[in-house]
Design a protein around this motif. Structure first.
Motif, PDB file in Angstrom:
ATOM      1  N   SER A 228       4.998  11.948  -3.429  1.00 50.39           N
ATOM      2  CA  SER A 228       6.307  11.419  -3.028  1.00 50.39           C
ATOM      3  C   SER A 228       6.113   9.908  -2.904  1.00 50.39           C
ATOM      4  O   SER A 228       5.304   9.437  -2.111  1.00 50.39           O
ATOM      5  CB  SER A 228       6.731  12.017  -1.688  1.00 50.39           C
ATOM      6  OG  SER A 228       5.748  11.734  -0.718  1.00 50.39           O
ATOM      7  N   LEU A 229       6.805   9.175  -3.721  1.00 50.30           N
ATOM      8  CA  LEU A 229       6.518   7.745  -3.830  1.00 50.30           C
ATOM      9  C   LEU A 229       7.666   6.907  -3.291  1.00 50.30           C
ATOM     10  O   LEU A 229       8.829   7.166  -3.590  1.00 50.30           O
ATOM     11  CB  LEU A 229       6.283   7.400  -5.305  1.00 50.30           C
ATOM     12  CG  LEU A 229       5.683   6.035  -5.611  1.00 50.30           C
ATOM     13  CD1 LEU A 229       4.209   5.996  -5.233  1.00 50.30           C
ATOM     14  CD2 LEU A 229       5.833   5.703  -7.096  1.00 50.30           C
ATOM     15  N   LYS A 245       3.903   3.385  -2.795  1.00 50.35           N
ATOM     16  CA  LYS A 245       2.944   4.071  -1.932  1.00 50.35           C
ATOM     17  C   LYS A 245       3.435   5.490  -1.752  1.00 50.35           C
ATOM     18  O   LYS A 245       4.648   5.693  -1.568  1.00 50.35           O
ATOM     19  CB  LYS A 245       2.890   3.334  -0.590  1.00 50.35           C
ATOM     20  CG  LYS A 245       1.724   3.694   0.261  1.00 50.35           C
ATOM     21  CD  LYS A 245       1.741   2.869   1.539  1.00 50.35           C
ATOM     22  CE  LYS A 245       0.825   3.525   2.534  1.00 50.35           C
ATOM     23  NZ  LYS A 245       0.841   2.873   3.832  1.00 50.35           N
ATOM     24  N   GLY A 246       2.550   6.454  -1.818  1.00 45.92           N
ATOM     25  CA  GLY A 246       3.011   7.822  -1.653  1.00 45.92           C
ATOM     26  C   GLY A 246       1.902   8.766  -1.252  1.00 45.92           C
ATOM     27  O   GLY A 246       0.721   8.441  -1.313  1.00 45.92           O
ATOM     28  N   LYS A 262      -1.548   4.472  -4.227  1.00 51.57           N
ATOM     29  CA  LYS A 262      -0.985   3.135  -4.053  1.00 51.57           C
ATOM     30  C   LYS A 262      -0.926   2.481  -5.418  1.00 51.57           C
ATOM     31  O   LYS A 262      -1.900   2.546  -6.190  1.00 51.57           O
ATOM     32  CB  LYS A 262      -1.881   2.292  -3.136  1.00 51.57           C
ATOM     33  CG  LYS A 262      -1.561   2.412  -1.672  1.00 51.57           C
ATOM     34  CD  LYS A 262      -2.415   1.429  -0.894  1.00 51.57           C
ATOM     35  CE  LYS A 262      -1.857   1.217   0.501  1.00 51.57           C
ATOM     36  NZ  LYS A 262      -2.578   0.164   1.211  1.00 51.57           N
ATOM     37  N   LEU A 263       0.201   1.877  -5.715  1.00 51.88           N
ATOM     38  CA  LEU A 263       0.362   1.211  -7.008  1.00 51.88           C
ATOM     39  C   LEU A 263       0.917  -0.184  -6.778  1.00 51.88           C
ATOM     40  O   LEU A 263       1.701  -0.393  -5.859  1.00 51.88           O
ATOM     41  CB  LEU A 263       1.334   2.012  -7.892  1.00 51.88           C
ATOM     42  CG  LEU A 263       0.856   3.387  -8.350  1.00 51.88           C
ATOM     43  CD1 LEU A 263       2.030   4.310  -8.564  1.00 51.88           C
ATOM     44  CD2 LEU A 263       0.029   3.284  -9.608  1.00 51.88           C
ATOM     45  N   MET A 279      -4.607   3.005  -6.929  1.00 55.69           N
ATOM     46  CA  MET A 279      -5.675   3.563  -6.099  1.00 55.69           C
ATOM     47  C   MET A 279      -5.275   4.950  -5.614  1.00 55.69           C
ATOM     48  O   MET A 279      -4.143   5.167  -5.190  1.00 55.69           O
ATOM     49  CB  MET A 279      -5.957   2.663  -4.890  1.00 55.69           C
ATOM     50  CG  MET A 279      -7.161   3.144  -4.080  1.00 55.69           C
ATOM     51  SD  MET A 279      -7.436   2.160  -2.597  1.00 55.69           S
ATOM     52  CE  MET A 279      -6.200   2.849  -1.518  1.00 55.69           C
ATOM     53  N   ARG A 280      -6.193   5.870  -5.695  1.00 54.73           N
ATOM     54  CA  ARG A 280      -6.005   7.197  -5.112  1.00 54.73           C
ATOM     55  C   ARG A 280      -7.128   7.378  -4.114  1.00 54.73           C
ATOM     56  O   ARG A 280      -8.295   7.158  -4.451  1.00 54.73           O
ATOM     57  CB  ARG A 280      -6.083   8.293  -6.180  1.00 54.73           C
ATOM     58  CG  ARG A 280      -4.865   8.331  -7.075  1.00 54.73           C
ATOM     59  CD  ARG A 280      -5.153   9.093  -8.331  1.00 54.73           C
ATOM     60  NE  ARG A 280      -4.075   8.900  -9.285  1.00 54.73           N
ATOM     61  CZ  ARG A 280      -3.182   9.831  -9.609  1.00 54.73           C
ATOM     62  NH1 ARG A 280      -3.242  11.036  -9.050  1.00 54.73           N
ATOM     63  NH2 ARG A 280      -2.247   9.593 -10.485  1.00 54.73           N
ATOM     64  N   ALA A 281      -6.763   7.757  -2.905  1.00 56.37           N
ATOM     65  CA  ALA A 281      -7.793   7.858  -1.865  1.00 56.37           C
ATOM     66  C   ALA A 281      -7.418   8.929  -0.869  1.00 56.37           C
ATOM     67  O   ALA A 281      -6.276   9.412  -0.845  1.00 56.37           O
ATOM     68  CB  ALA A 281      -7.940   6.521  -1.159  1.00 56.37           C
ATOM     69  N   LYS A 282      -8.394   9.303  -0.035  1.00 57.65           N
ATOM     70  CA  LYS A 282      -8.140  10.320   0.987  1.00 57.65           C
ATOM     71  C   LYS A 282      -7.406   9.696   2.166  1.00 57.65           C
ATOM     72  O   LYS A 282      -6.672  10.364   2.871  1.00 57.65           O
ATOM     73  CB  LYS A 282      -9.465  10.938   1.458  1.00 57.65           C
ATOM     74  CG  LYS A 282     -10.073  11.894   0.446  1.00 57.65           C
ATOM     75  CD  LYS A 282      -9.347  13.232   0.458  1.00 57.65           C
ATOM     76  CE  LYS A 282      -9.800  14.081  -0.718  1.00 57.65           C
ATOM     77  NZ  LYS A 282      -8.800  15.087  -1.070  1.00 57.65           N
ATOM     78  N   LYS A 283      -7.664   8.419   2.392  1.00 55.02           N
ATOM     79  CA  LYS A 283      -6.945   7.746   3.481  1.00 55.02           C
ATOM     80  C   LYS A 283      -6.607   6.315   3.068  1.00 55.02           C
ATOM     81  O   LYS A 283      -7.243   5.767   2.152  1.00 55.02           O
ATOM     82  CB  LYS A 283      -7.754   7.775   4.777  1.00 55.02           C
ATOM     83  CG  LYS A 283      -9.121   7.164   4.660  1.00 55.02           C
ATOM     84  CD  LYS A 283      -9.842   7.238   5.974  1.00 55.02           C
ATOM     85  CE  LYS A 283     -11.225   6.593   5.824  1.00 55.02           C
ATOM     86  NZ  LYS A 283     -12.009   6.587   6.988  1.00 55.02           N
TER      87      LYS A 283
END
Lengths: 299, 135
Positions: A228-229, A245-246, A262-263, A279-283
């Protein structure tokens, strides 16, 4: 000391070297040991070659590393049936650095080369570098002295083909696309963080008549399927920028705890380039903003 | 068999930079409203072309529309500009790095060369000039 034209930094896998502005990366080695990069001048008459062992075997000593490298040059000369003049010695005092143990060498056949090989006491790397070719530039020795084998700030400089970005040392390159007009560097970091830096040259061609914000929106939507962005527009270094951000969604738009995305993208009109960061991350971590700030888009 | 292989002209990088790309003079081309080059490519006249035309009945000519960069390279491929000069112009015009421009132009010219739309000429004096300037 002979002066070179304006210099620019090239950074790859923790190694940084300053070369004349019109020189460019011609070849890079994979993750094999040793790692490798070659930077050519535009006319193919001289080049810088750097080979380095990140974690050299304890049995590998400077002399051996140099011998194996020079053996290749000797073999080439034998093949071409030309004489080879080789010299190697301990670095003279003015080249010595307290954190390095250095040997210098030079050779001459149909081409010539000057180089250095050293062991860095701080990072443990063994680095071998030479400037060679049929017509080596007068400031070759200066080029060699600009080589840095580790960062002082905890961030590695990744710089090639005009792209410059600083990435934390703990992030390792997982993929790269180095095409004329498009560069992509992907990194894997701690806690399954994935970071992607992209640069599109001749942006006008990619925009194909669309406004930048429309192009960026459609690009973000493509990249954030399953998330969900929320989007926001802002100004970044005087350029129009779009951020997103989503969180990963499971059903509809119900956000669940888990991976975040995050884009961020902006269009630098001066250079006609689009920069995109993903970026794709756990937190949610601050790295994203730091990386964004480190990208140089125009001078 | 090796002795039947076509001999190709091997050029060093220095020499390649001094080559002169020249448009095929037998081709018709014009510019459309957007200023893009439109090249008319005639149907192949060899036996393969004849066989294919019997099967597929293709038109006598087909069009190849070049984009902005392609058109600029095409314009400069007039036998007056060297590869090096074309690279410099593209680099400046499209704000590319030297390498990006070089790789892009080389790939584009290679593609045009394969389709026999351009040829690369090497002038003796330019070859010597490259040697003289030692670039």
């Amino acid at each position: 000391m002979a002066q070179l034209k304006k210099l620019t930094k090239i950074g790859w896998r923790g190694i940084v070297v300053e070369v004349p502005e019109d020189w460019a990366v011609a070849s890079i080695g994979g993750e094999d040991h040793p790692e490798y990069i070659r930077i050519d001048d535009p006319y193919g008459s001289s080049y810088v070659e750097i080979k380095w062992w990140v974690r050299p075997k304890p049995t590998l000593i400077l002399e051996d590393a140099l011998e194996s490298f020079l053996a290749r040059i000797e073999k080439e000369a034998r093949k071409k049936k030309i004489s080879l003049n080789l010299r190697k010695k301990k670095a003279p005092p003015y080249l010595e650095r307290s954190d390095r143990e250095t040997l210098v060498f030079s050779w001459r056949s149909d081409k010539k080369g000057i180089g250095r090989v050293w062991y860095c006491k701080t990072c443990g790397k063994i680095v071998m570098a030479q400037v060679a070719g049929t017509n080596i530039p007068p400031g070759a020795s200066h080029i060699l002295s600009t080589i840095e084998d580790h960062s002082q700030t905890g961030k590695n400089l990744w710089a090639l083909y005009g792209l410059q970005v600083e990435i934390p040392e703990e992030f390792k390159l997982s993929d790269q696309k180095l095409l004329a007009g498009y560069i992509q560097l992907s990194f894997n970091g701690p806690h399954k963080t994935r970071l992607k830096v992209e640069r599109y040259s001749i942006a006008e061609r990619f925009l194909a008549g669309y406004e930048f914000s429309d192009w960026a929106k459609s690009e973000f939507i493509k990249r954030s399927r399953g998330f969900s962005l929320s989007l926001y527009e802002e100004s970044f270094r005087g350029h129009l920028a779009l951020g997103g951000k989503g969180k990963r969604k499971l059903v509809g738009s119900l956000p669940l705890l888990g991976e975040i995305i995050k884009l961020y993208s902006w269009y630098c009109e001066q250079e006609d380039k689009i920069f995109l960061l993903e970026m794709r991350a756990k937190k949610d971590i601050m790295i994203f903003e730091e990386v964004k700030e480190s990208i140089r888009c125009h001078s | 068999m090796p002795f039947l292989r076509k001999k190709t002209l091997a050029l060093s990088k220095k020499e390649a930079l001094w080559t002169l790309p020249i448009r095929n003079p037998y081709l018709e081309w014009s510019k459309n409203e957007e200023g893009e080059a439109v090249i008319q490519i005639p149907r192949r006249k060899d036996w393969v072309g004849k066989v294919l035309s019997l099967i597929f009945n293709p038109p006598e000519k087909r069009q190849l529309v070049l984009d902005k960069i392609g058109t600029m390279v095409w314009d400069l491929a007039d036998g007056e500009h060297t590869f090096e000069e074309i690279v410099r112009t593209i680099k400046k015009e499209f704000k590319l790095t030297r390498r990006e421009a070089e790789v892009g132009v080389a790939a584009f010219l290679r593609e045009l060369g394969k389709r026999k739309l351009i040829v690369l000429a090497v002038r003796k004096e330019e070859k010597n000039e490259a040697k003289r300037q030692n670039i």
